[in-house]
Design a protein around this motif. Structure first.
Motif, short mmCIF file in Angstrom:
data_model
loop_
_atom_site.label_atom_id
_atom_site.label_comp_id
_atom_site.label_asym_id
_atom_site.label_seq_id
_atom_site.Cartn_x
_atom_site.Cartn_y
_atom_site.Cartn_z
N TYR A 12 0.82 -1.21 0.00
CA TYR A 12 0.00 0.00 0.00
C TYR A 12 0.85 1.27 0.00
O TYR A 12 0.51 2.25 -0.66
N GLU A 13 1.98 1.22 0.70
CA GLU A 13 2.81 2.41 0.85
C GLU A 13 3.91 2.53 -0.20
O GLU A 13 4.65 3.52 -0.21
N GLY A 14 4.05 1.53 -1.06
CA GLY A 14 4.95 1.69 -2.19
C GLY A 14 6.29 0.99 -2.11
O GLY A 14 7.15 1.22 -2.95
N ALA A 15 6.48 0.12 -1.12
CA ALA A 15 7.70 -0.67 -1.06
C ALA A 15 7.44 -2.00 -1.76
O ALA A 15 7.30 -3.05 -1.13
N TRP A 16 7.39 -1.95 -3.10
CA TRP A 16 6.87 -3.09 -3.85
C TRP A 16 7.51 -3.17 -5.23
O TRP A 16 7.78 -2.13 -5.85
N PRO A 17 7.76 -4.39 -5.73
CA PRO A 17 8.35 -4.53 -7.07
C PRO A 17 7.47 -3.89 -8.14
O PRO A 17 6.24 -3.96 -8.08
N GLY A 18 8.12 -3.26 -9.09
CA GLY A 18 7.41 -2.69 -10.22
C GLY A 18 6.93 -1.26 -10.00
O GLY A 18 6.30 -0.69 -10.90
N ARG A 19 7.21 -0.69 -8.81
CA ARG A 19 6.80 0.68 -8.53
C ARG A 19 7.95 1.47 -7.93
O ARG A 19 8.81 0.90 -7.27
N LYS A 20 7.93 2.77 -8.13
CA LYS A 20 8.92 3.62 -7.48
C LYS A 20 8.66 3.64 -5.98
O LYS A 20 7.51 3.59 -5.55
N PRO A 21 9.70 3.71 -5.17
CA PRO A 21 9.51 3.77 -3.72
C PRO A 21 8.54 4.89 -3.33
O PRO A 21 8.67 6.03 -3.79
N GLY A 22 7.55 4.51 -2.52
CA GLY A 22 6.56 5.49 -2.07
C GLY A 22 5.38 5.67 -2.99
O GLY A 22 4.41 6.35 -2.62
N GLN A 23 5.43 5.06 -4.18
CA GLN A 23 4.32 5.20 -5.12
C GLN A 23 3.18 4.27 -4.73
O GLN A 23 3.37 3.06 -4.59
N ARG A 24 2.00 4.80 -4.55
CA ARG A 24 0.84 4.01 -4.15
C ARG A 24 0.37 3.12 -5.31
O ARG A 24 0.62 3.42 -6.48
#
Length: 323
Positions: free
Chosen positions: A88-100
């Motif tokens: 939910y907060e953006g610490a996830w593969p495929g997204r920029k850090p912090g991106q929802r």
């Protein structure tokens, strides 16, 4: 069969999700015009312009639960909740850090924000009356990882309640996972469905048991050809019990995985989530090899899920018990 079934369950969710993402929110009538034979390949697009095979929230949150079983802490439910918050907060593969995330269900967002405030994953749900399918779509890792029935039922309900604590949701997750565990243990689809219905009845949730029974009388090919009609007053648009009924109808359909999932998506509305939920059961039933290789090659987490299946199968080579 256990390793292939575990991989089938995980990849089945992912492939159903990615197939349905192309026409998410479209009504049956719209899909019929645009795709007369159904969406037959994973091509991406949809309202969020997904790359082909990219995980939506369905697969991402399934991964969050899966990670908890691969690296459990002292409190597995808390570990699952923490991974959901990462997503939910953006610490996830495929997204920029912090991106929802591009797409977050209302109850999911409410429950995760409450968990962040309270720090208690068992007091974080969106509350009674919120009966969307947002926990059912992510629940299958519990069935694939937990061999003890009582623990499996308990964790299915507790992980649901992080965001969806309405009884219809928590019991739907428990019943679905008993269907999944029975399939993994070699039960026929009809017997597995009975196991799910009996689980709902034992948990004193007749509305969930009735939803499972309703699936016995439905045929995905008929729904795909004629539309949801009176079978789904909500148009298969996200109500947890409609998604559960559709998944039961799917797993009882004798046709192979791709034919059934294509027709589930043709029913319309919450196409990615309905595809994911039905796809999980079908993937366990038919095994990973039944999912078209051209689809699997496009899936964002295909390699990770396949490796996870190997790990889970090694931990429990005899498979789950369901009685």
């Amino acid at each position: 069969m256990t390793r292939d079934g575990i991989a089938g369950g995980l990849l089945g969710v992912h492939a159903g999700d990615s197939l349905g993402a192309t026409v998410e929110f479209k009504a049956w009538s719209e899909i019929r015009v645009q795709y007369p034979d159904g969406v037959r390949d994973i091509v991406g697009g949809g309202p969020f312009n997904w790359p082909a095979g990219h995980a939506t929230d369905d697969t991402d949150l399934t991964r969050a639960v899966l990670l908890a079983y691969l690296e459990p802490g002292a409190d597995l439910v808390r570990t699952a909740a923490d991974h959901m918050v990462d997503w939910y907060e953006g610490a996830w593969p495929g997204r920029k850090p912090g991106q929802r995330p591009a797409d977050v269900g209302n109850a999911t967002a409410w429950g995760l924000r409450k968990y962040v405030r309270t720090g208690d994953p068992r007091d974080a749900g969106a509350g009674r009356g919120k009966a969307g399918n947002g926990s059912l779509m992510r629940c299958v890792p519990t069935a694939l990882a937990v061999t003890d029935r009582d623990r499996r039922v308990r964790e299915s309900m507790e992980i649901s309640a992080i965001t969806h604590d309405d009884e219809r949701c928590t019991v739907a997750c428990a019943a679905y996972n008993e269907i999944a565990a029975a399939l993994l243990a070699g039960a026929s689809p009809a017997d597995a469905v009975t196991e799910g219905r009996d689980t709902a009845a034992a948990l004193d949730a007749p509305v969930v048991a009735d939803a499972i029974e309703s699936g016995r009388a439905m045929r995905p090919a008929v729904l795909a050809a004629s539309g949801p009609g009176d079978a789904f007053p909500g148009g298969a648009g996200g109500y947890v019990l409609e998604s559960l009924t559709l998944a039961v109808a799917a797993v009882l359909d004798p046709r192979p995985y791709p034919d059934v999932v294509i027709d589930v998506v043709r029913v319309g509305r919450d196409t990615d989530t309905n595809g994911a939920i039905a796809g999980g059961l079908l993937g366990i039933r038919d095994g990973a090899a039944a999912i078209p290789s051209a689809w699997v090659a496009k899936l964002q987490f295909a390699d990770e899920f396949t490796a996870a299946a190997e790990t889970l199968a090694t931990r429990s080579p005899s498979g789950p018990s369901f009685r």
